[in-house]
Design an enzyme around this catalytic site. Structure first.
Site, PDB file in Angstrom:
ATOM      1  N   LYS A   9       9.000  -4.246  -0.486  1.00 55.09           N
ATOM      2  CA  LYS A   9       8.056  -4.126   0.628  1.00 55.09           C
ATOM      3  C   LYS A   9       8.054  -5.386   1.511  1.00 55.09           C
ATOM      4  CE  LYS A   9       5.108  -0.901  -1.899  1.00 55.09           C
ATOM      5  NZ  LYS A   9       3.722  -0.512  -2.222  1.00 55.09           N
ATOM      6  N   PHE A  44      -7.567   3.314   2.189  1.00 51.75           N
ATOM      7  CA  PHE A  44      -6.632   2.221   2.474  1.00 51.75           C
ATOM      8  C   PHE A  44      -5.419   2.668   3.293  1.00 51.75           C
ATOM      9  CE2 PHE A  44      -5.609   3.849  -1.815  1.00 51.75           C
ATOM     10  CZ  PHE A  44      -4.269   4.207  -1.650  1.00 51.75           C
ATOM     11  N   ARG A  81       9.299   2.221 -13.614  1.00 44.40           N
ATOM     12  CA  ARG A  81       7.853   1.963 -13.498  1.00 44.40           C
ATOM     13  C   ARG A  81       7.385   0.938 -14.533  1.00 44.40           C
ATOM     14  NH1 ARG A  81       5.193   5.054  -9.837  1.00 44.40           N
ATOM     15  NH2 ARG A  81       3.206   5.217 -10.908  1.00 44.40           N
ATOM     16  N   THR A 108       0.208  -0.893 -10.547  1.00 41.81           N
ATOM     17  CA  THR A 108       0.056  -0.968  -9.083  1.00 41.81           C
ATOM     18  C   THR A 108      -0.639  -2.261  -8.669  1.00 41.81           C
ATOM     19  OG1 THR A 108      -0.124   1.437  -9.002  1.00 41.81           O
ATOM     20  CG2 THR A 108      -0.899   0.242  -7.065  1.00 41.81           C
ATOM     21  N   ARG A 111       5.931  -6.854 -10.418  1.00 44.28           N
ATOM     22  CA  ARG A 111       4.672  -7.065  -9.682  1.00 44.28           C
ATOM     23  C   ARG A 111       3.916  -8.280 -10.210  1.00 44.28           C
ATOM     24  NH1 ARG A 111       3.444  -0.664  -9.158  1.00 44.28           N
ATOM     25  NH2 ARG A 111       4.222  -0.372  -7.029  1.00 44.28           N
ATOM     26  N   ASN A 168       1.928  -5.300  -2.980  1.00 42.66           N
ATOM     27  CA  ASN A 168       2.391  -5.252  -4.377  1.00 42.66           C
ATOM     28  C   ASN A 168       3.915  -5.249  -4.524  1.00 42.66           C
ATOM     29  OD1 ASN A 168       2.819  -2.638  -3.640  1.00 42.66           O
ATOM     30  ND2 ASN A 168       1.667  -1.700  -5.311  1.00 42.66           N
ATOM     31  N   HIS A 205       7.878  -0.628  -4.393  1.00 41.67           N
ATOM     32  CA  HIS A 205       7.487   0.761  -4.642  1.00 41.67           C
ATOM     33  C   HIS A 205       8.439   1.326  -5.693  1.00 41.67           C
ATOM     34  CE1 HIS A 205       6.458   4.967  -3.851  1.00 41.67           C
ATOM     35  NE2 HIS A 205       7.762   5.200  -3.878  1.00 41.67           N
TER      36      HIS A 205
HETATM   37  P1  CMP Z   1       2.837   2.274  -3.941  1.00 40.89           P
HETATM   38  O1  CMP Z   1       3.218   2.389  -5.382  1.00 40.89           O
HETATM   39  O2  CMP Z   1       3.940   2.067  -2.963  1.00 40.89           O
HETATM   40  O3  CMP Z   1       1.996   3.569  -3.499  1.00 40.89           O
HETATM   41  C1  CMP Z   1       0.922   3.556  -2.604  1.00 40.89           C
HETATM   42  C2  CMP Z   1       0.590   2.172  -2.122  1.00 40.89           C
HETATM   43  O4  CMP Z   1      -0.690   2.055  -1.569  1.00 40.89           O
HETATM   44  C3  CMP Z   1       0.568   1.208  -3.311  1.00 40.89           C
HETATM   45  O5  CMP Z   1       1.839   1.010  -3.804  1.00 40.89           O
HETATM   46  C4  CMP Z   1      -0.122   0.018  -2.675  1.00 40.89           C
HETATM   47  O6  CMP Z   1       0.736  -0.742  -1.822  1.00 40.89           O
HETATM   48  C5  CMP Z   1      -1.165   0.734  -1.826  1.00 40.89           C
HETATM   49  N1  CMP Z   1      -2.438   0.867  -2.521  1.00 40.89           N
HETATM   50  C6  CMP Z   1      -2.734   1.587  -3.621  1.00 40.89           C
HETATM   51  N2  CMP Z   1      -4.027   1.475  -3.967  1.00 40.89           N
HETATM   52  C7  CMP Z   1      -4.566   0.660  -3.043  1.00 40.89           C
HETATM   53  C8  CMP Z   1      -5.874   0.159  -2.847  1.00 40.89           C
HETATM   54  N3  CMP Z   1      -6.892   0.479  -3.662  1.00 40.89           N
HETATM   55  N4  CMP Z   1      -6.089  -0.666  -1.802  1.00 40.89           N
HETATM   56  C9  CMP Z   1      -5.079  -0.985  -0.962  1.00 40.89           C
HETATM   57  N5  CMP Z   1      -3.797  -0.532  -1.098  1.00 40.89           N
HETATM   58  C10 CMP Z   1      -3.556   0.272  -2.135  1.00 40.89           C
END
Ligand code: CMP
Length: 139
Positions: free
Chosen positions: A11, A59, A87, A93, A104, A114, A117
């Site tokens: 990212k 978000f 994963r 996450t 991460r 984070n 993906h």
């Molecule tokens: P990803 O696994 O790419 O899938 C969805 C993305 O949304 C996640 O990683 C984060 O970058 C973002 N995300 C998920 N939960 C939240 C949250 N509570 N607040 C802000 N961003 C989030």
């Protein structure tokens, strides 16, 4: 039976921090083969489409803004049981909950920023891979 392909994106936060090489190295060290790799950037429309499943989340707008803020690196990866194994390698996450040694834990700074993906199912790995790559891509 589980598939041997997954999709990842490094990212904008991790790219901007200069972590791309270290993250790719960690992926390779953990036995994944890189089948396709592309440095690119997401338009607002593409980011909204990629994350459409999250469009009702509070978000969402902030996520789209973040994901369009700079270059990303997209890749298709191969290993046995790829989705689950990848994963595990990237961790939770929210980096605060990610296990020691995960990507991460090492490179992410918040639940939004984070670093990477990882697809959550074989079906999404195919859809997400096709989003960035197709067999006619030659330049
Ligand atoms: P990803 O696994 O790419 O899938 C969805 C993305 O949304 C996640 O990683 C984060 O970058 C973002 N995300 C998920 N939960 C939240 C949250 N509570 N607040 C802000 N961003 C989030």
């Amino acid at each position: 039976m589980t598939g041997n392909t997954t999709f990842t994106m490094i990212k904008p936060d991790a790219f901007a921090a200069g972590s791309t090489g270290l993250i790719l190295n960690k992926i390779i060290e953990n036995g994944f083969k890189i089948k396709a790799l592309r440095l690119t950037a997401l338009s607002k429309e593409k980011a909204e489409a990629f994350y459409a499943v999250h469009s009702e989340r509070p978000f969402f707008n902030s996520l789209v803004e973040f994901m369009t803020s700079g270059p990303i690196v997209a890749a298709i990866l191969e290993k046995e049981n790829a989705v689950e194994n990848f994963r595990k390698l990237i961790g939770a996450t929210n980096p605060a909950d990610a296990a020691e040694g995960t990507i991460r834990k090492l490179y992410a700074t918040s639940i939004q920023y984070n670093a990477v993906h990882g697809s959550d199912s074989d079906e999404n790995a195919l859809i997400e891979g096709n989003f960035f790559f197709n067999q006619f891509d030659r330049h």
